[in-house]
Design an enzyme around this catalytic site. Sequence first.
Site, PDB file in Angstrom:
ATOM      1  N   TYR A 118       0.840  -1.209   0.000  1.00 35.93           N
ATOM      2  CA  TYR A 118       0.000   0.000   0.000  1.00 35.93           C
ATOM      3  C   TYR A 118       0.867   1.248   0.000  1.00 35.93           C
ATOM      4  CZ  TYR A 118      -3.260   3.554   1.674  1.00 35.93           C
ATOM      5  OH  TYR A 118      -4.001   4.700   1.810  1.00 35.93           O
ATOM      6  N   ASN A 147      -3.825   8.999  10.262  1.00 36.50           N
ATOM      7  CA  ASN A 147      -5.106   8.337  10.509  1.00 36.50           C
ATOM      8  C   ASN A 147      -6.223   9.378  10.566  1.00 36.50           C
ATOM      9  OD1 ASN A 147      -4.315   5.380  11.295  1.00 36.50           O
ATOM     10  ND2 ASN A 147      -2.865   6.709  12.358  1.00 36.50           N
TER      11      ASN A 147
END
Length: 399
Positions: A118, A147
């Site tokens: 990723y 995040n």
Amino acid sequence: MNILITGACGFVGKNLTAALQSIRDGKDKTHPALAVDELYLYDIDSPASVLEEGCQKADFVFHLAGVNRPQDPAEFMKGNFGFTSTLLDMLKKHRNSCPVMISSSIQATCIGRYDSDYGRSKKAGEELIFSYGKETGAKVLVYRFPNLFGKWCRPNYNSAVATFCNNMANDLPITVNDPSVQLELLYIDDLIDEMLCALEGKEDRCEFDGINTVLTEGGCYCAAPVTHKVTLGEIVSLLESFKAQPSTLTMPEISHNSFAKKLYSTYLSYLPKEKVSFPLKMNVDARGSFTELLRTEKCGQFSVNISKPGITKGQHWHHTKWEFFIVVSGHGLIQERKIGSDEVLNFEVSGEKIEAIHMLPGYTHNIINLSETEDLVTVMWANECFDPNKPDTFFEVVE
């Protein structure tokens, strides 16, 4: 301004779209310099014509589309590099060199635990768009998101905060192997504010020291300037206090722009219908009722008092406690008398003219419903929460 958003149905895309629609429709006037005309909203299920037209007419592109959790790791490169290439080729086809913002990830640093398929796919997408900027002269804005959390974030996907909020709100278990693990978190509304600033040409620039964002004018990358570093244990502790609020009535401290404030808003967005409302304990007698509404950790408590016609309540005083009485319906009289004095202060009050009356320390006070037919409804605030072990309340009639 015409704006193309790829990944418009995703977490960030939905929040950005809602913000831009509010500006376009005149509902949000906090960015007066922004004029939003057409929005081209493209997602995986959209007709190809939407992307084609958006690439032709856009004055700004928010490229938010990407792949997070494919079944086949090869899909990372296809979704995060391949589609970016398709988008940029289509912009070049239409000779459209408008600014392009791309959502990358802190994992594109490929450092330590971020060295993954990723992360490498995100890094490839970054390099592609930097090359595109040099080739075409287009302004490119590369954001490496930490995040993310906030309303509409999908639980059990790629956000621990979304999963925790959803599970806590729906009485599902939460697993935390190491409460000391720290996350860097970016709240969705802070991100959207930054993206709107980017539309105005006022983006925040940065460089990276490893995985750490260093805000600096003229940096190659862009970043939202406000993030929060908190541990998993702190997140769970806050969520437990939020969940308990309907039973304790205690609102934890949620100071301006704090992580707690943003997490509480996020938690509430996951509540099921049966938890959106909750009963309050009404203390009812022949005189009416008294109901505690809300307690705060540092700023006292709120209550509502209902007095039936002709009823007098109160007739007590406090050493240190003080209150506001705010009549919101009915017609009444509030009386106060300093202990040891004969002088009575009279305040005629009505829901027709709402005002706040101080209940002074050292003054005995009451509230009288002057109506013969209507209830008197009074909202009350006390500077401290009631403590049955130290009530600081002493009976004495006013007159």
